[in-house]
Design a protein around this motif. Structure first.
Motif, PDB file in Angstrom:
ATOM      1  N   ARG A 101       0.657  -1.087  -0.159  1.00  0.00           N
ATOM      2  CA  ARG A 101      -0.100   0.013  -0.040  1.00  0.00           C
ATOM      3  C   ARG A 101       0.999   1.387   0.093  1.00  0.00           C
ATOM      4  NH1 ARG A 101      -5.369  -0.434   0.934  1.00  0.00           N
ATOM      5  NH2 ARG A 101      -5.466   1.530   2.195  1.00  0.00           N
ATOM      6  N   HIS A 159      -0.620  -5.802  -8.845  1.00  0.00           N
ATOM      7  CA  HIS A 159      -1.219  -6.144  -7.394  1.00  0.00           C
ATOM      8  C   HIS A 159      -1.418  -4.821  -6.537  1.00  0.00           C
ATOM      9  CE1 HIS A 159      -2.039  -7.925  -3.523  1.00  0.00           C
ATOM     10  NE2 HIS A 159      -0.863  -7.088  -3.023  1.00  0.00           N
ATOM     11  N   GLY A 164      -5.349  -5.768  -4.426  1.00  0.00           N
ATOM     12  CA  GLY A 164      -6.116  -6.839  -4.471  1.00  0.00           C
ATOM     13  C   GLY A 164      -5.452  -7.830  -3.221  1.00  0.00           C
ATOM     14  N   ASP A 165      -5.989  -9.073  -3.189  1.00  0.00           N
ATOM     15  CA  ASP A 165      -5.714  -9.912  -2.109  1.00  0.00           C
ATOM     16  C   ASP A 165      -4.204 -10.404  -2.397  1.00  0.00           C
ATOM     17  OD1 ASP A 165      -5.487 -12.165  -0.490  1.00  0.00           O
ATOM     18  OD2 ASP A 165      -7.159 -13.217  -0.796  1.00  0.00           O
ATOM     19  N   VAL A 166      -3.250 -10.473  -1.304  1.00  0.00           N
ATOM     20  CA  VAL A 166      -1.857 -11.046  -1.621  1.00  0.00           C
ATOM     21  C   VAL A 166      -1.921 -12.525  -2.021  1.00  0.00           C
ATOM     22  CG1 VAL A 166      -1.432 -11.501   0.671  1.00  0.00           C
ATOM     23  CG2 VAL A 166       0.454 -10.626  -0.945  1.00  0.00           C
ATOM     24  N   ALA A 167      -2.916 -13.209  -1.555  1.00  0.00           N
ATOM     25  CA  ALA A 167      -2.848 -14.686  -1.982  1.00  0.00           C
ATOM     26  C   ALA A 167      -3.020 -14.959  -3.319  1.00  0.00           C
ATOM     27  CB  ALA A 167      -4.069 -15.495  -1.240  1.00  0.00           C
ATOM     28  N   LEU A 168      -3.657 -14.019  -4.168  1.00  0.00           N
ATOM     29  CA  LEU A 168      -3.747 -13.996  -5.628  1.00  0.00           C
ATOM     30  C   LEU A 168      -2.399 -13.527  -6.046  1.00  0.00           C
ATOM     31  CD1 LEU A 168      -5.423 -14.511  -8.300  1.00  0.00           C
ATOM     32  CD2 LEU A 168      -6.092 -12.214  -7.759  1.00  0.00           C
TER      33      LEU A 168
END
Length: 222
Positions: A101, A159, A164-168
């Motif tokens: 971020r 990203h 978005g989701d860090v898992a992605l």
């Protein structure tokens, strides 16, 4: 790459810089103000000007701090690891744990500030070069290594822009390692070489002192 020595800074100086990183992450570049940074530290503007002669000086130091802590030191650490396969895994872990971020806000900042844009370009170039070297070190040819590094950077920057989701992000990066036939073959070969090197080292070292003691015990009469 070998980063230059970190400048000598006081704990107060570093406290303000870390607060600035958090303000960028929480409020974005639009909310990146001196008052917000001071509030984040719980300190006064007097303390701020004790550490920095001006807001512009603080901005320069913050960008240097980000570049040093989020790229230079991390690249040096990854490249100190002995295993080529381990360096690939470590680069993924580094990418997943970057201050995403904060970096998204810095990229917005860079759009209107040439000095920050230059720093962002340098960071992206250094990261791309580090990933390229890591792929080359497991036996990937230079052109494919550069393309893999470029695609990895696109994943990271995308990203950060999307939030978005860090898992992605993790799935996307590991998917490349698990599906690209050149990478699969190179990692397998690197693992075989590492195993061979370990066996060779064991043979050259011979049995340790514990084995000799055990042998003497076995041959001793009761």
């Amino acid at each position: 790459m070998t980063s230059p020595p970190a400048p000598q800074t006081s704990p107060l100086h570093t406290r303000f810089l870390e607060a600035g990183m958090r303000v960028l992450a929480r409020d974005g570049y639009a909310g990146f103000k001196q008052s917000a940074v001071c509030t984040e530290t719980g300190l006064t503007t007097g303390a701020f000007y004790h550490s920095f002669p001006s807001w512009k000086s603080f901005e320069r130091d913050l960008i240097d701090y980000w570049r040093r802590e989020s790229t230079e030191r991390l690249v040096d650490w990854v490249e100190s690891l002995p295993s080529p396969h381990g360096r690939i895994d470590a680069l993924i872990e580094v990418a997943l744990n970057l201050p995403h971020r904060t970096e998204a806000a810095i990229r917005v900042w860079a759009a209107g500030t040439p000095e920050v844009a230059e720093a962002v370009t340098q960071v992206d170039d250094d990261r791309t070069a580090a990933v390229t070297r890591a792929f080359e070190e497991i036996g990937i040819d230079a052109q494919r290594a550069a393309r893999l590094a470029g695609s990895s950077m696109l994943m990271l920057i995308g990203h950060e822009a999307s939030g978005g989701d860090v898992a992605l992000l993790e799935w996307s990066m590991r998917h490349t390692l698990e599906t690209d036939p050149h990478v699969i073959a190179a990692l397998a070969a690197a693992d075989r070489d590492s195993a061979t090197d370990r066996k060779s080292a064991d043979v050259h070292e011979g049995p340790g002192p514990g084995a000799a003691i055990a042998g003497q015990s076995a041959s001793s009469p009761e």
